[in-house]
Scaffold this active site. Structure first.
Site, PDB file in Angstrom:
ATOM      1  N   ASP A   1       0.840  -1.191   0.000  1.00  0.00           N
ATOM      2  CA  ASP A   1       0.000   0.000   0.000  1.00  0.00           C
ATOM      3  C   ASP A   1       0.880   1.248   0.000  1.00  0.00           C
ATOM      4  OD1 ASP A   1      -2.604   1.543   0.700  1.00  0.00           O
ATOM      5  OD2 ASP A   1      -1.233   2.102   2.311  1.00  0.00           O
TER       6      ASP A   1
ATOM      7  N   ASP B   1      -4.007   2.491  -5.028  1.00  0.00           N
ATOM      8  CA  ASP B   1      -2.870   2.628  -4.108  1.00  0.00           C
ATOM      9  C   ASP B   1      -2.408   1.308  -3.503  1.00  0.00           C
ATOM     10  OD1 ASP B   1      -5.069   2.218  -2.536  1.00  0.00           O
ATOM     11  OD2 ASP B   1      -4.699   3.883  -1.160  1.00  0.00           O
ATOM     12  N   GLU B   2      -2.953   0.173  -3.963  1.00  0.00           N
ATOM     13  CA  GLU B   2      -2.534  -1.130  -3.445  1.00  0.00           C
ATOM     14  C   GLU B   2      -2.287  -2.110  -4.585  1.00  0.00           C
ATOM     15  OE1 GLU B   2      -4.785  -1.275   0.930  1.00  0.00           O
ATOM     16  OE2 GLU B   2      -5.380  -2.647  -0.663  1.00  0.00           O
TER      17      GLU B   2
END
Length: 432
Positions: free
Chosen positions: A15, A115-116
């Site tokens: 992340d 974002d991951e």
């Protein structure tokens, strides 16, 4: 539990910490860990503004979270408030995944969100270090050095363990690394104090489990799995597997959908009560979905319309909205045909007065494009399709608003405003 027959590898769920806020700090030459900064969406449908991301220092000093509204943000000169730039974040996401791709094969890297990302480094980690933690630190350092982003990493024998390790342990660890393995499930999963902190368990699921006398992960792991399935269906089986850290996901397998669809939805900037205004938005979204159909070289054999009423409003039958589908007599990718069916559904089920706030449209039962089906009752529509494709080409070359329907100029139209958005938010300039 015998894990010997369960899939076991080396999985990372990485992340980018406070991604949007961190990117904005970096672009301004500021330290993302010490700068109090908030990314605030000011789209009309957010009720004055919604916090999309807050830096760690903004959270620490002002207790800001992603559920806060503009009215909740303190008027403090130390706090930097900036609008979102979605194009910039997409660009940074691609750059981050390019780095991740250096540590595993293409098929072993799966972006999980903007974002991951999930990395399967089972067969590649030995190329980059003597132990797995050393490889993780190397990835973190490379991302920090090249892009300035801070990453948190969950490590597990499967994607589920990696996700829980990320959410529960990595984000509160000095090195931003959390680890769960088959051997540590009892110590790392069963001891989680709040059951809703576990991925896949929300407040509604918590309430359902509480009715069975289950209040924590230990009790979930020791409940009769057959009774769980009987009471909660397949979800009960999945919850039991979660408690034991079991995940049989194969990242390399291709998921086949029995009934593919394409759709778009919109939260309206205000309550719409006028029939003409609501139908304008339905037609705009219908045209957008039809354009996506043609771009994917597909036709649809069905349409779906979902209408959500204003927050807290119910109609005379006690419902907060309605959703209905309609099977078409022939498959099509022509906007007019699709919109006529959507309007038919709307006029049939809307009571004519309850205010609308959400509209969702989908084209279902997709098939490959093979042209419009002819019949003896209707004139050929090939000219209409050719016109639609010409309009698609113009928009692709000159922008979405280069050519549009006059309906979008009417009161209630949202097409022009949405044309500049990315993911419902301001796209910004990625190369500023």
């Amino acid at each position: 539990m015998d894990y010997s027959n369960e899939p076991s590898g080396v999985f990372l769920l990485i992340d980018n910490k406070s991604f949007y806020a961190t990117v904005e700090c970096i672009m301004r030459g500021l330290d993302p860990l010490t700068t109090p900064l908030v990314v605030m969406s000011e789209a009309a449908n957010t009720g004055g503004g919604l916090v999309m991301a807050a830096s760690p220092m903004a959270k620490k000093l002002f207790h800001i979270s992603n559920i806060n509204r503009k009215r909740d943000i303190p008027n403090d000169e130390r706090l930097i408030v900036v609008p979102p730039r979605m194009n910039l974040y997409i660009q940074k996401n691609l750059e981050v995944n390019h780095i991740f791709n250096q540590y595993c094969a293409d098929e072993d890297l799966q972006p999980y969100s903007i974002d991951e990302s999930i990395l399967d480094i089972t067969h590649s980690w030995r190329l980059f270090g003597n132990n797995i933690l050393q490889v993780i630190r190397k990835i973190q350092s490379q991302v920090k050095d090249e892009l300035g982003l801070v990453t948190t990493v969950g490590l597990g024998n499967n994607p589920l363990q990696a996700k829980i390790a990320l959410d529960i342990y990595a984000k509160h660890n000095r090195e931003f690394i959390g680890v769960i393995t088959n051997q540590t499930v009892k110590n790392k999963i069963w001891t989680i104090p709040e059951i809703t902190d576990v991925w896949g368990i929300n407040t509604r699921t918590k309430a359902n489990l509480a009715r069975l006398g289950i209040h924590n992960m230990y009790e979930l792991a020791h409940y009769n799995p057959f009774e769980l399935k009987r009471r909660l269906g397949i979800m009960g089986t999945q919850l039991y597997a979660t408690a034991w850290g079991i995940d049989r996901t194969n990242l390399q397998s291709t998921i086949l959908h029995k009934d593919k669809s394409l759709g778009n939805s919109q939260v309206l900037p205000r309550d719409y009560s006028e029939k003409d205004e609501i139908e304008t938005v339905i037609k705009e979204i219908g045209a957008q979905v039809a354009s996506r159909l043609r771009a994917h070289n597909k036709q649809c054999c069905g349409v779906y319309l979902s209408i959500g009423y204003s927050l807290g409003v119910i109609d005379e039958s006690g419902k907060t909205g309605f959703a209905h589908s309609l099977k078409l007599s022939t498959s099509t990718a022509e906007t007019g045909t699709i919109n006529r069916q959507l309007i038919f559904i709307f006029e049939k089920f809307w009571d004519g007065k309850t205010p609308v706030r959400n509209v969702a449209v989908s084209c279902t039962r997709l098939v490959e494009r093979y042209g419009e089906q002819l019949n003896i009752f209707n004139s050929p529509r090939q000219d209409a399709i050719s016109l639609e494709e010409a309009m698609d080409s113009i928009r692709k070359k000159y922008g979405k608003t280069a050519i549009m329907r006059a309906n979008s100029l009417k009161k209630g139209g949202t097409f022009i405003e949405r044309a500049g958005l990315v993911g419902g938010h301001n796209g910004g300039q990625s190369l500023e």
